[in-house]
Design an enzyme around this catalytic site. Structure first.
Site, PDB file in Angstrom:
ATOM      1  CE  LYS A 137      -3.809   0.256   2.470  1.00  0.00           C
ATOM      2  NZ  LYS A 137      -4.743   0.187   3.626  1.00  0.00           N
ATOM      3  CB  ILE A 138       2.239   3.383  -2.375  1.00  0.00           C
ATOM      4  CG1 ILE A 138       3.292   2.274  -2.294  1.00  0.00           C
ATOM      5  CG2 ILE A 138       2.898   4.737  -2.579  1.00  0.00           C
ATOM      6  CD1 ILE A 138       4.157   2.155  -3.543  1.00  0.00           C
TER       7      ILE A 138
END
Length: 392
Positions: free
Chosen positions: A140-141
């Protein structure tokens, strides 16, 4: 007996769980949700991990070992969380294999404190990728300005990405551009595009929470009539942009090379306002090729009384545009709303990460000193993290 979650899945919405804990894993609860409730993926965040670590003795043996080895707190957090995510990836592997790598994904977030630093985000993503070492992992970014370049660079390395904290349409368009560029670079780097996955997590209920607050302050009848309408309209218009991008010649060239589209993922779908239907952010966002990640309470609520009425998105674009025109007419500045939500989103996850670190630090100290169950030391910090981060 009506299988409402099965109907939702058949309508093209992948049901994912927005929660993870070692208790859920060791009890077989996650596998049961996969087998019986059509749950086909898992998302996590720092708040979820802080609560998980405080609630279960299952972590004590690992905390004691980490304390004995003198592991620093940040590395301890990595080991604790990646252990759970690796296990969850194994549990969800049948969904991954059965969907040709589309579903069965489990997400773990980069340290939110580096959300505005591209190079550190990419380095963190690569470290988590090799540490978990499972093909059905998502990194997750956050979709910050710095995050956009990190998304492209991470995908170019052949690493699958869940882009999180998307609130606005223009930023969503930039996320899709980052995805396409990342896949083009991955192809140039010799990576197999068919094994690279991605979702774009478009946050829903927080939009209503922020805008409803402003509408209440305005106080007119016209303003009050718009309460609870912005979030769904925002997501519906995001889906319109998705269909445009993923019907382009540029996308088709990548699809011909084996790529899967970056699906819209509806996040923050628990209802914050008790006046609204508890499954509104599921029922009103049914469209093919989407994901809806839900807390277990929403999964259960939909299984009990959710209504799958077919596609509730693609025929609603003009009505959604009217909602935004009406919001502007009463004085709502959407650019300001989106900027506020992005800033607060990053800040909340930073606060939760800090509380997670502090909880683990206390647990490690307790384990090293032999002063009781290590997880007892983390409970106060987990509650603080829950208040800081809230539901996704």
């Amino acid at each position: 007996m009506t299988d409402r979650l099965g109907d939702l899945t058949a309508a093209g919405v992948a049901v994912w769980l927005d929660d993870l804990s070692r208790v859920r894993l060791s009890s077989g609860g996650l596998d049961q949700l996969r087998r019986e409730k059509h749950v086909a993926g898992v998302t996590t965040n720092p708040t979820i991990f802080a609560k998980a670590l405080s609630d279960a003795d299952e972590y004590n043996w690992q905390l004691k070992d980490l304390a004995t080895r003198g592991i620093e707190v940040e590395e301890a957090v990595r080991m604790l969380t990646t252990y759970d995510v690796r296990w969850a990836c194994d549990v969800m592997r049948p969904s991954y294999d059965g969907s040709d790598g589309v579903d069965g994904r489990v997400s773990i977030e980069v340290d939110p404190r580096v959300a505005h630093d591209t190079d550190k985000t990419v380095a963190e993503a690569k470290a988590l990728w090799w540490l978990v070492d499972r093909p059905n992992l998502f990194i997750k970014i956050p979709a910050t300005e710095a995050g956009l370049a990190a998304i492209t660079a991470t995908l170019a390395e052949g690493i699958s990405v869940n882009v999180t904290l998307i609130f606005g349409l223009d930023r969503y368009s930039a996320v899709m551009e980052a995805f396409l560029t990342g896949l083009e670079q991955a192809r140039a780097n010799g990576h197999d595009l068919s094994v690279i996955g991605s979702v774009a997590s478009f946050f829903v209920s927080r939009v209503d929470s922020e805008i409803d607050k402003q509408l209440d302050k305005i106080g007119s009848e016209e303003a009050k009539a718009l309460r609870g309408k912005a979030a769904v309209a925002n997501a519906q218009l995001a889906y319109e942009r998705y269909t445009e991008v993923f019907s382009s010649d540029r996308w088709q060239a990548l699809a011909d090379a084996g790529a899967h589209p970056q699906r819209p993922l509806w996040a923050s779908t628990s209802t914050k306002n008790p006046d609204y239907r508890d499954v509104i952010y599921v029922e009103e966002l049914i469209a093919p090729g989407t994901v809806n990640t839900m807390p277990e309470s929403v999964v259960t609520a939909y299984a009990e009384h959710g209504e799958t009425r077919g596609d509730t998105v693609t025929g609603a674009y003009e009505a959604a545009r009217k909602v935004f025109a009406d919001l502007a007419a009463v004085g709502i500045d959407m650019d300001d709303v989106i900027a506020t939500l992005e800033r607060e989103g990053v800040e909340k996850f930073e606060a939760s990460w800090g509380e997670l670190l502090e909880g683990v630090r206390k647990s490690l100290t307790a384990a090293a000193q032999g002063t009781g169950a290590p997880n007892e030391a983390a409970k106060g910090n987990a509650e603080a993290a829950r208040r800081a981060g809230g539901n996704a």
